[in-house]
Scaffold this active site. Structure first.
Site, PDB file in Angstrom:
ATOM      1  N   ARG A   7     -14.853   8.369 139.697  1.00 12.05           N
ATOM      2  CA  ARG A   7     -15.244   7.285 140.601  1.00 12.05           C
ATOM      3  C   ARG A   7     -14.159   6.891 141.588  1.00 12.05           C
ATOM      4  NH1 ARG A   7     -16.756   3.235 135.918  1.00 12.05           N
ATOM      5  NH2 ARG A   7     -14.983   4.361 135.042  1.00 12.05           N
TER       6      ARG A   7
ATOM      7  N   ASP B 240     -19.992   5.195 135.240  1.00 11.73           N
ATOM      8  CA  ASP B 240     -19.141   6.368 135.070  1.00 11.73           C
ATOM      9  C   ASP B 240     -20.052   7.586 134.896  1.00 11.73           C
ATOM     10  OD1 ASP B 240     -17.295   8.320 134.430  1.00 11.73           O
ATOM     11  OD2 ASP B 240     -16.285   7.132 132.904  1.00 11.73           O
TER      12      ASP B 240
ATOM     13  N   CYS C  19     -10.268   3.514 138.289  1.00 12.40           N
ATOM     14  CA  CYS C  19     -11.247   3.751 137.233  1.00 12.40           C
ATOM     15  C   CYS C  19     -10.489   4.192 135.989  1.00 12.40           C
ATOM     16  CB  CYS C  19     -12.320   4.756 137.658  1.00 12.40           C
ATOM     17  SG  CYS C  19     -11.781   6.465 137.877  1.00 12.40           S
TER      18      CYS C  19
END
Length: 140
Positions: A9, A113, A3
């Site tokens: 994440r 996100d 990420c």
């Protein structure tokens, strides 16, 4: 698992996938990284740690690292959380073979996100857990 900062994440995906594959005695090497380098060495975001803990996963000992091109040679599959990271990681690939290793974590979409919205951490964690289970079924 990749990420942007490697604190929300991708650490969730790494920790959950590692836990699930260990439970099934799968000998998979799993790691996560960020396309940005500003969190190197830091623990996951406390909200990711809490969301993972609520589902029975401990990601607190993981540390952020920066994605680097040597990872193409080390890993068979590189799963990214969104299209921006997909483009960023693919831009580092030197061959078509390396580019083919890079795929979105979700088959048809992006993992949101949660960094700017506390309410997103638990649903994102659950989504990541469900997808990890699907990936294990597909690849084992």
């Amino acid at each position: 698992m990749v990420c942007l900062g490697n604190i929300c994440r991708s650490p969730l995906a790494e920790g959950i996938m590692r836990h699930l594959t260990d439970e099934q005695n799968l000998n998979w090497e799993i790691a996560s990284a960020g396309t940005g380098n500003w969190h190197i060495g830091q623990a996951p975001d406390h909200r990711s740690i809490s969301a993972a803990k609520a589902l029975g996963y401990d990601i607190s000992k993981q540390r952020a690292q920066h994605f680097n091109p040597s990872m193409f040679d080390h890993y068979d599959l590189i799963l990214v959380m969104d299209k921006n990271n997909l483009a960023d990681v693919k831009s580092l690939a030197k061959t078509d073979e390396q580019r083919k290793k890079v795929k979105l974590f979700l088959d048809n979409g992006e993992v949101t996100d949660p960094y700017w919205d506390n309410s997103l951490f638990n649903p994102v964690c659950k989504q990541v857990e469900e997808r990890c289970m699907e990936i294990i079924k597909q690849l084992s």
